[in-house]
Structure formats: structure tokens, C-alpha cells
Design a protein around this motif. Sequence first.
Motif, PDB file in Angstrom:
ATOM      1  N   VAL A  17     103.279  27.458 -67.139  1.00  0.00           N
ATOM      2  CA  VAL A  17     104.326  27.916 -68.041  1.00  0.00           C
ATOM      3  C   VAL A  17     105.029  29.078 -67.355  1.00  0.00           C
ATOM      4  O   VAL A  17     104.377  30.019 -66.896  1.00  0.00           O
ATOM      5  CB  VAL A  17     103.748  28.349 -69.407  1.00  0.00           C
ATOM      6  CG1 VAL A  17     104.847  28.885 -70.315  1.00  0.00           C
ATOM      7  CG2 VAL A  17     103.027  27.172 -70.075  1.00  0.00           C
ATOM      8  N   LEU A  18     106.322  28.985 -67.246  1.00  0.00           N
ATOM      9  CA  LEU A  18     107.119  29.988 -66.560  1.00  0.00           C
ATOM     10  C   LEU A  18     107.967  30.748 -67.567  1.00  0.00           C
ATOM     11  O   LEU A  18     108.590  30.151 -68.444  1.00  0.00           O
ATOM     12  CB  LEU A  18     108.031  29.323 -65.524  1.00  0.00           C
ATOM     13  CG  LEU A  18     107.357  28.340 -64.569  1.00  0.00           C
ATOM     14  CD1 LEU A  18     108.401  27.569 -63.785  1.00  0.00           C
ATOM     15  CD2 LEU A  18     106.425  29.079 -63.645  1.00  0.00           C
ATOM     16  N   SER A  19     107.989  32.066 -67.454  1.00  0.00           N
ATOM     17  CA  SER A  19     108.854  32.901 -68.280  1.00  0.00           C
ATOM     18  C   SER A  19     110.068  33.279 -67.449  1.00  0.00           C
ATOM     19  O   SER A  19     109.934  33.893 -66.387  1.00  0.00           O
ATOM     20  CB  SER A  19     108.112  34.167 -68.725  1.00  0.00           C
ATOM     21  OG  SER A  19     107.015  33.832 -69.528  1.00  0.00           O
ATOM     22  N   LEU A  20     111.226  32.897 -67.919  1.00  0.00           N
ATOM     23  CA  LEU A  20     112.459  33.158 -67.194  1.00  0.00           C
ATOM     24  C   LEU A  20     112.983  34.558 -67.529  1.00  0.00           C
ATOM     25  O   LEU A  20     112.596  35.155 -68.536  1.00  0.00           O
ATOM     26  CB  LEU A  20     113.496  32.089 -67.521  1.00  0.00           C
ATOM     27  CG  LEU A  20     113.033  30.649 -67.273  1.00  0.00           C
ATOM     28  CD1 LEU A  20     114.105  29.653 -67.702  1.00  0.00           C
ATOM     29  CD2 LEU A  20     112.662  30.447 -65.815  1.00  0.00           C
ATOM     30  N   ALA A  21     113.887  35.053 -66.701  1.00  0.00           N
ATOM     31  CA  ALA A  21     114.405  36.415 -66.829  1.00  0.00           C
ATOM     32  C   ALA A  21     115.011  36.677 -68.205  1.00  0.00           C
ATOM     33  O   ALA A  21     114.849  37.768 -68.761  1.00  0.00           O
ATOM     34  CB  ALA A  21     115.425  36.695 -65.735  1.00  0.00           C
ATOM     35  N   GLU A  22     115.683  35.691 -68.775  1.00  0.00           N
ATOM     36  CA  GLU A  22     116.331  35.906 -70.071  1.00  0.00           C
ATOM     37  C   GLU A  22     115.365  35.775 -71.252  1.00  0.00           C
ATOM     38  O   GLU A  22     115.783  35.808 -72.401  1.00  0.00           O
ATOM     39  CB  GLU A  22     117.535  34.968 -70.239  1.00  0.00           C
ATOM     40  CG  GLU A  22     117.193  33.506 -70.357  1.00  0.00           C
ATOM     41  CD  GLU A  22     117.143  32.774 -69.029  1.00  0.00           C
ATOM     42  OE1 GLU A  22     116.999  31.542 -69.063  1.00  0.00           O
ATOM     43  OE2 GLU A  22     117.229  33.408 -67.956  1.00  0.00           O
ATOM     44  N   GLY A  23     114.071  35.609 -70.966  1.00  0.00           N
ATOM     45  CA  GLY A  23     113.068  35.552 -72.018  1.00  0.00           C
ATOM     46  C   GLY A  23     112.679  34.147 -72.447  1.00  0.00           C
ATOM     47  O   GLY A  23     111.741  33.967 -73.209  1.00  0.00           O
ATOM     48  N   ARG A  24     113.396  33.154 -71.985  1.00  0.00           N
ATOM     49  CA  ARG A  24     113.084  31.767 -72.308  1.00  0.00           C
ATOM     50  C   ARG A  24     111.898  31.298 -71.475  1.00  0.00           C
ATOM     51  O   ARG A  24     111.685  31.768 -70.365  1.00  0.00           O
ATOM     52  CB  ARG A  24     114.320  30.913 -71.984  1.00  0.00           C
ATOM     53  CG  ARG A  24     114.327  29.585 -72.656  1.00  0.00           C
ATOM     54  CD  ARG A  24     115.700  28.928 -72.464  1.00  0.00           C
ATOM     55  NE  ARG A  24     115.437  27.650 -71.840  1.00  0.00           N
ATOM     56  CZ  ARG A  24     115.932  27.236 -70.680  1.00  0.00           C
ATOM     57  NH1 ARG A  24     116.766  27.977 -70.016  1.00  0.00           N
ATOM     58  NH2 ARG A  24     115.611  26.063 -70.202  1.00  0.00           N
TER      59      ARG A  24
END
Length: 77
Positions: A17-24
Motif C-alpha cells: 500500500v503506497l501513500s501518495l504525496a497528496e494523501g491518497r
Amino acid sequence: MLPVGSSRHGWVCPFGVLSLAEGRRVAHVDGFPRGFVLAEEDDVREACDAYDQLSAMSASPNDSVGLLDAIIKEDFG
């Protein structure tokens, strides 16, 4: 590491599971010949739930070292 004899719950391929910079968040599933990304909210929630269950069933880092040592000694003498 999951101890030998742990019950399996049907997860047959590596995923993260990856957390992207914009919080998604998205889930990445490894596969051959290529992996794929799941971005649908329900899919990501299922991946997070699966990760949490695997984490709960996993041996502690200290116990994992002992399990790996035992496997190496068994397989390689």
C-alpha cells in the motif's frame, strides 16, 4: 515473517500500500509480466485490511530472526 503452519488467507501475490504525496493511497500488486495499481477506494481498503491481518499474524522482528536461522540450518545444514 509468518511462522510455519500459520493459516493462509488466500493472498497469493506480493502487494503493498503506497501513500501518495497528496494523501491518497493506492495498492500495488506484483505480477508477471507486470504488476498493477489499484486505486479504487474499496480495493485499497481491502489491501489495507489484508496488510493489517498479515501484520497481526506475523512473528516479531526478533522471533523472525530465530525462524530464519532455523530454516537456514535445516535447509543448508
